[in-house]
Write an enzyme that holds these catalytic residues in place. Structure first.
Site, PDB file in Angstrom:
ATOM      1  N   GLU A 110     -62.180 104.380  38.784  1.00  0.00           N
ATOM      2  CA  GLU A 110     -61.543 105.071  39.890  1.00  0.00           C
ATOM      3  C   GLU A 110     -60.602 106.168  39.399  1.00  0.00           C
ATOM      4  OE1 GLU A 110     -61.202 101.118  42.787  1.00  0.00           O
ATOM      5  OE2 GLU A 110     -59.405 102.233  42.224  1.00  0.00           O
ATOM      6  N   CYS A 120     -54.612 111.067  39.467  1.00  0.00           N
ATOM      7  CA  CYS A 120     -54.389 109.852  38.683  1.00  0.00           C
ATOM      8  C   CYS A 120     -55.719 109.463  38.048  1.00  0.00           C
ATOM      9  CB  CYS A 120     -53.881 108.737  39.595  1.00  0.00           C
ATOM     10  SG  CYS A 120     -53.616 107.163  38.768  1.00  0.00           S
ATOM     11  N   CYS A 141     -58.998  96.210  32.213  1.00  0.00           N
ATOM     12  CA  CYS A 141     -57.774  96.252  31.412  1.00  0.00           C
ATOM     13  C   CYS A 141     -57.519  94.876  30.807  1.00  0.00           C
ATOM     14  CB  CYS A 141     -56.589  96.660  32.281  1.00  0.00           C
ATOM     15  SG  CYS A 141     -55.035  96.880  31.366  1.00  0.00           S
ATOM     16  N   CYS A 145     -51.268  92.215  33.500  1.00  0.00           N
ATOM     17  CA  CYS A 145     -50.118  92.191  34.417  1.00  0.00           C
ATOM     18  C   CYS A 145     -50.507  91.423  35.683  1.00  0.00           C
ATOM     19  CB  CYS A 145     -49.689  93.609  34.767  1.00  0.00           C
ATOM     20  SG  CYS A 145     -49.192  94.593  33.340  1.00  0.00           S
ATOM     21  N   CYS A 182     -51.294  93.314  39.057  1.00  0.00           N
ATOM     22  CA  CYS A 182     -52.262  94.417  39.005  1.00  0.00           C
ATOM     23  C   CYS A 182     -53.676  93.917  39.288  1.00  0.00           C
ATOM     24  CB  CYS A 182     -52.204  95.105  37.643  1.00  0.00           C
ATOM     25  SG  CYS A 182     -53.375  96.468  37.475  1.00  0.00           S
ATOM     26  N   GLY A 233     -56.644 100.681  33.359  1.00  0.00           N
ATOM     27  CA  GLY A 233     -56.518 100.583  31.910  1.00  0.00           C
ATOM     28  C   GLY A 233     -55.150 100.932  31.357  1.00  0.00           C
ATOM     29  N   SER A 267     -44.090 100.981  32.352  1.00  0.00           N
ATOM     30  CA  SER A 267     -44.152  99.971  33.401  1.00  0.00           C
ATOM     31  C   SER A 267     -43.227  98.820  33.008  1.00  0.00           C
ATOM     32  CB  SER A 267     -45.604  99.488  33.549  1.00  0.00           C
ATOM     33  OG  SER A 267     -45.768  98.672  34.675  1.00  0.00           O
ATOM     34  N   CYS A 276     -55.133  99.884  42.762  1.00  0.00           N
ATOM     35  CA  CYS A 276     -56.087 100.407  41.795  1.00  0.00           C
ATOM     36  C   CYS A 276     -57.120  99.332  41.444  1.00  0.00           C
ATOM     37  CB  CYS A 276     -55.353 100.860  40.531  1.00  0.00           C
ATOM     38  SG  CYS A 276     -56.388 101.788  39.407  1.00  0.00           S
TER      39      CYS A 276
END
Length: 353
Positions: free
Chosen positions: A91, A104, A111, A115, A118, A160, A217, A338
């Site tokens: 994306e 973005c 990934c 997290c 996420c 990622g 982050s 995301c």
């Protein structure tokens, strides 16, 4: 077949000379690919027919195809789902803002950082994106929205961890900032990392990596909370991370963005805001804080705090004279988190099978 979007300018020159062509052919190719943004070699009218035939047989321009997209009726943002040549999808998001447009981009399929808040991490890491796959997100998004709506800002905040795909991300930044290629300002590019300390140091020590803006982050002001929601903190402690950030050789005006996803009952208390201010301490001029109310997604254990809680958290940081702002996520009506659009497509294909 080689993708020409895989090359930075010096590599493109070497490749051109390797074919036995004059050096100026690199300038011509770069103009057609990055300024004109053509879709085929046949459009490169100042190249001979023999060269265009060679390019068609031995190289390629596009490495992505548009699988689907969703456009927000609220703010005009567009979420793209791109299909890669191996069938995987990624994306990117076009975000129109006052005075400029931002894209973005993703750097990995999935990934590995893990997290908890996420959505992208739910499938784990599948693979890194190539330089061409990163750059093609920019070029094809620009073509889609129209060349008259220039995308001037790029943020590496999609799917990622950018610094886990170091070499390909570096080369993509070189292409974005080279005046002979895409020619974007270094100040308009931001790399967002979960805080891989040795890779952050490497980036700032690497003279071939154009200095762009850095976003971290952070999401917590103490080690215990950060470990709970970001497992990477177990090996990259918040103390060591802040020590590293405090010592980075930052250019004037290049403040580090501390991204703080505000999660109800986890890190949104007034004492969390006070602790964050103390963590920043005397380095206020080095940082600004981006408060991001959590974006709920299906299956998540977390919730978004109410508006009053967000405003109170924000106000406390301002009381410490810390530059902070709230970023309410755009595109809330178009699979905002995301990875959600990608998941929709995967579920659709599973149903077909």
């Amino acid at each position: 077949m080689v993708s020409l979007k895989e090359f930075n300018y010096s590599e493109l020159e070497r490749w051109v000379r390797k074919q036995g062509w004059k050096k100026f052919r690199a300038k011509q190719l770069s103009k057609w690919i990055y300024t004109k943004k053509v879709r085929s070699f046949d459009e490169m009218t100042d190249l001979s027919k023999d060269i265009r035939n060679f390019l068609n047989k031995n190289s390629k321009l596009n490495v992505l195809s548009l699988a689907s997209y969703e456009k927000s009726s609220e703010d005009g943002s567009i979420k793209f789902l791109w299909k890669l040549e191996d069938g995987h999808t990624i994306e990117s998001v076009f975000i129109p803002e006052r005075g400029h447009n931002t894209l973005c981009v993703s750097t990995q399929v999935g990934c590995a950082v893990g997290c908890k808040f996420c959505f992208t991490t739910t499938d784990g890491l599948i693979r890194n994106l190539t330089t061409a796959e990163i750059i093609d997100q920019y070029i094809q998004s620009q073509i889609f929205v129209g060349l008259d709506r220039r995308i001037s800002n790029v943020v590496y905040m999609g799917m990622g961890e950018p610094l886990a795909n170091y070499e390909n991300v570096k080369k993509s930044v070189q292409i974005l900032t080279d005046d002979r290629m895409l020619g974007l300002s270094n100040r308009k590019i931001t790399i967002s990392s979960s805080g891989i300390i040795h890779q952050i140091k490497k980036m700032y020590e690497d003279s071939t990596f154009p200095q762009v803006r850095l976003a971290i982050s952070l999401n917590a002001a103490d080690q215990g909370t950060r470990e709970k929601i970001m497992p990477i903190s177990e090996t990259n402690s918040i103390h060591d991370l802040m020590e590293t950030l405090n010592r980075l050789p930052i250019k004037t005006g290049y403040r580090i963005m501390l991204e703080y996803v505000l999660i109800k009952g986890i890190n949104d208390r007034p004492e969390d805001a006070h602790n964050l201010a103390k963590l920043i301490g005397r380095h206020k001029k080095r940082y600004k804080v981006n408060i991001i109310p959590f974006n709920p997604f299906p299956g998540s254990e977390f919730k978004r705090p109410d508006k009053d809680t967000v405003e109170k958290f924000h106000k406390i940081l301002w009381q410490y004279n810390i530059g902070a702002f709230v970023r309410w996520s755009k595109g809330a009506d178009i699979s905002a988190a995301c990875g959600q659009l990608r998941k929709k497509e995967i579920d659709r294909l599973v149903k077909i099978v």
